[in-house]
Write a protein that holds these residues in place. Sequence first.
Motif, mmCIF file in Angstrom:
data_model
loop_
_atom_site.group_PDB
_atom_site.id
_atom_site.type_symbol
_atom_site.label_atom_id
_atom_site.label_comp_id
_atom_site.label_asym_id
_atom_site.label_seq_id
_atom_site.Cartn_x
_atom_site.Cartn_y
_atom_site.Cartn_z
ATOM 1 N N THR A 100 0.957 -1.380 -0.016
ATOM 2 C CA THR A 100 -0.140 0.022 -0.298
ATOM 3 C C THR A 100 0.839 0.965 -0.219
ATOM 4 O O THR A 100 1.204 1.147 1.221
ATOM 5 N N ARG A 101 0.700 1.911 -0.411
ATOM 6 C CA ARG A 101 1.265 3.066 -1.092
ATOM 7 C C ARG A 101 1.180 5.007 -0.329
ATOM 8 O O ARG A 101 -0.295 4.683 -1.385
ATOM 9 N N ARG A 102 0.840 5.497 0.362
ATOM 10 C CA ARG A 102 0.676 6.322 1.006
ATOM 11 C C ARG A 102 1.587 7.260 1.321
ATOM 12 O O ARG A 102 2.598 7.354 1.507
ATOM 13 N N ALA A 103 1.311 8.663 1.653
ATOM 14 C CA ALA A 103 2.460 10.209 1.998
ATOM 15 C C ALA A 103 2.893 9.877 2.420
ATOM 16 O O ALA A 103 2.433 8.657 4.022
ATOM 17 N N PRO A 104 4.297 9.769 3.218
ATOM 18 C CA PRO A 104 4.866 10.594 1.907
ATOM 19 C C PRO A 104 5.437 9.405 0.801
ATOM 20 O O PRO A 104 5.781 8.888 1.519
ATOM 21 N N PHE A 105 5.055 10.273 -0.026
ATOM 22 C CA PHE A 105 5.000 8.953 -1.178
ATOM 23 C C PHE A 105 6.594 9.044 -1.694
ATOM 24 O O PHE A 105 7.281 9.816 -1.533
ATOM 25 N N SER A 106 7.607 8.149 -2.462
ATOM 26 C CA SER A 106 8.789 8.322 -3.064
ATOM 27 C C SER A 106 8.985 7.473 -3.891
ATOM 28 O O SER A 106 8.267 7.504 -5.182
ATOM 29 N N VAL A 120 -3.144 3.711 -2.586
ATOM 30 C CA VAL A 120 -3.089 3.272 -3.307
ATOM 31 C C VAL A 120 -2.202 1.942 -3.239
ATOM 32 O O VAL A 120 -1.610 1.802 -2.941
ATOM 33 N N SER A 121 -3.185 0.544 -3.337
ATOM 34 C CA SER A 121 -3.023 -0.782 -2.935
ATOM 35 C C SER A 121 -2.558 -1.238 -4.500
ATOM 36 O O SER A 121 -3.183 -1.224 -5.320
ATOM 37 N N VAL A 122 -1.597 -2.092 -4.291
ATOM 38 C CA VAL A 122 -0.948 -3.254 -5.748
ATOM 39 C C VAL A 122 -0.419 -4.528 -5.268
ATOM 40 O O VAL A 122 0.243 -5.243 -4.544
ATOM 41 N N ILE A 123 -1.496 -5.501 -6.086
ATOM 42 C CA ILE A 123 -1.740 -6.889 -4.901
ATOM 43 C C ILE A 123 -0.725 -6.960 -6.777
ATOM 44 O O ILE A 123 -1.435 -7.199 -7.664
ATOM 45 N N THR A 124 0.117 -8.412 -6.388
ATOM 46 C CA THR A 124 1.050 -9.267 -7.301
ATOM 47 C C THR A 124 1.288 -9.674 -7.263
ATOM 48 O O THR A 124 2.026 -10.493 -6.775
ATOM 49 N N THR A 125 1.923 -11.162 -8.165
ATOM 50 C CA THR A 125 2.006 -12.614 -7.722
ATOM 51 C C THR A 125 4.128 -12.290 -7.193
ATOM 52 O O THR A 125 3.996 -12.570 -6.491
ATOM 53 N N GLU A 126 5.220 -11.934 -8.277
ATOM 54 C CA GLU A 126 5.924 -10.965 -7.811
ATOM 55 C C GLU A 126 5.864 -9.836 -7.565
ATOM 56 O O GLU A 126 6.089 -8.788 -8.623
ATOM 57 N N PRO A 127 6.084 -9.591 -6.499
ATOM 58 C CA PRO A 127 6.478 -7.652 -6.469
ATOM 59 C C PRO A 127 7.180 -7.029 -7.965
ATOM 60 O O PRO A 127 8.366 -7.480 -8.851
ATOM 61 N N LEU A 128 6.640 -6.357 -7.879
ATOM 62 C CA LEU A 128 6.998 -5.470 -9.638
ATOM 63 C C LEU A 128 8.199 -4.498 -9.188
ATOM 64 O O LEU A 128 8.981 -4.499 -10.495
ATOM 65 N N THR A 129 8.978 -3.956 -7.261
ATOM 66 C CA THR A 129 9.461 -3.063 -7.493
ATOM 67 C C THR A 129 10.704 -3.555 -6.611
ATOM 68 O O THR A 129 11.017 -4.659 -6.256
ATOM 69 N N ASN A 130 12.346 -3.197 -6.927
ATOM 70 C CA ASN A 130 13.151 -3.982 -6.558
ATOM 71 C C ASN A 130 13.231 -2.978 -4.933
ATOM 72 O O ASN A 130 15.109 -3.056 -4.307
ATOM 73 N N ASN A 131 12.688 -1.778 -5.006
ATOM 74 C CA ASN A 131 13.299 -1.002 -4.056
ATOM 75 C C ASN A 131 12.122 -0.645 -2.943
ATOM 76 O O ASN A 131 12.499 0.063 -2.181
ATOM 77 N N GLU A 132 11.380 -1.738 -2.583
ATOM 78 C CA GLU A 132 10.466 -1.256 -1.616
ATOM 79 C C GLU A 132 9.612 -2.352 -0.345
ATOM 80 O O GLU A 132 9.918 -3.484 -1.497
ATOM 81 N N HIS A 133 9.400 -2.326 0.165
ATOM 82 C CA HIS A 133 9.073 -3.691 0.913
ATOM 83 C C HIS A 133 7.093 -3.957 0.429
ATOM 84 O O HIS A 133 6.834 -3.755 0.916
ATOM 85 N N TRP A 134 6.823 -5.010 0.007
ATOM 86 C CA TRP A 134 5.965 -6.345 -0.257
ATOM 87 C C TRP A 134 5.627 -6.909 0.898
ATOM 88 O O TRP A 134 6.725 -7.680 1.157
ATOM 89 N N HIS A 135 3.808 -6.913 1.044
ATOM 90 C CA HIS A 135 3.802 -7.974 2.127
ATOM 91 C C HIS A 135 3.755 -9.234 1.508
ATOM 92 O O HIS A 135 2.717 -9.507 0.529
#
Lengths: 254, 254
Positions: free
Chosen positions: A194-200, A223-238
């Motif tokens: 889930t992305r929310r302020a402060p955004f980066s 904004v929440s994003v759900i995906t099979t494998e994390p799409l980004t490599n510099n954020e923490h995905w649950h």
Amino acid sequence: MCELLAMSANVPTDICFSFKGLRERGGRTGPHKDGWGIAFYEGKGNCTFKDPQPSYQSRIAELVSDHPIKSKSVIAHIRQANRGNVSMANTHPFTRELWGRYWTYAHNGQLTGYRDLPYSRFKPVGTTDSERAFCYLMSELYQHYGDDMPNRKTAFNFIRRRLDGLRELGVFNMLLTDGEYLLAYCTSKLHWITRRAPFSIARLSDVDVDIDFAEETTPNDVVSVITTEPLTNNEHWHKMACGESQLFHYGEPV
Amino acid sequence: MCELLAMSANVPTDICFSFKGLRERGGRTGPHKDGWGIAFYEGKGNCTFKDPQPSYQSRIAELVSDHPIKSKSVIAHIRQANRGNVSMANTHPFTRELWGRYWTYAHNGQLTGYRDLPYSRFKPVGTTDSERAFCYLMSELYQHYGDDMPNRKTAFNFIRRRLDGLRELGVFNMLLTDGEYLLAYCTSKLHWITRRAPFSIARLSDVDVDIDFAEETTPNDVVSVITTEPLTNNEHWHKMACGESQLFHYGEPV
């Protein structure tokens, strides 16, 4: 197997950034070349782009990844066929109308014994285990509540209990939305953020693209994003566990 | 009012030429600026592109008019809103699943007293008279035949009789397909043409484009096109009368 992607947001948001990453896995960085589809909601209405062609070559996918379509609820899927041939009828996501709302669904996994799953009101058009399970879930929902729409959170909780039964049949990672709520269910692989302020700044894993969400959002956006494998490599995905589900309401995990 | 376009063909055929003409009427040569949509069948599966933006400005419409999507059954619609606001939920064509097939529908006209039209199994998602009439027709079909799909020609003939009742409520030009059959019903304005060998050159009315169908087809191709106003100015189109209907089966009038 396949890959799933969904978005739930409290303001109409485009999914270009995430879809750009997913699309690469549809035949280039991943083997999911047997079609793809994406459904966008605008209010109660929706629009689904589908193509049995690999997404990384598809002109329609190119348009979707470049052209900002703003939505509060999106479900996308890229397919690597196991049950059911490669065809439009077998391309996810699938949609049915119940109680004057469109319900949209996509599945990643493989079920055994799915031909015994009962359905009544909703019938499969194609031949996948996925659509069969969707028709089972929607038929169960109708059979339980009848013609009057229940509180929708209650309806999604009913679906959750049926999903706990379905996972006995095999791998069942799933996304389901009515345009307002979005349910994610995991048996093997599903991640969300889930992305929310402060955004980066976020950086895609599959292609050399980054985005500064602070420039694209307002401080109240969720904004929440759900995906099979994390799409980004510099954020923490649950990372979801087997049997775990998560309901989202306009971006917020609820 | 709105404009309708459909195609029925015995081989997968693209509709780029006809859609190019129709698209101009969506805000440039015609006033139909309140959204547009097009549904393509591939076998029993289908895919619908919709956009509440004017078609002549829409990037998605640009893609559809340039990118050959081959289909045996297509329904398209450009909208000038009268009943129901401009939104995705009110954008034609509409689709529902019955008997394991997708049924797709678009309407041009305006109905009075449509709020009294009964529906049961299928409920409107948006607020148009058009979708309400569609849900009425589909509910009637289910109520009459129940869970077992009848011979589909028989089902379309049943729909025809209900349409004769609907036209008492106002202007009702309509297209309905299950991907194999396509029914056109006219109360005020609808034209159709069947193209077959020997094919010749056709010239669009709305934009300076012509096509030599002899170069695009094989001698066995049979392609019918149905539209509100003729799209070409050098061919003979059959003008339908009030209350006239025409069923097509893979291109052939039946």
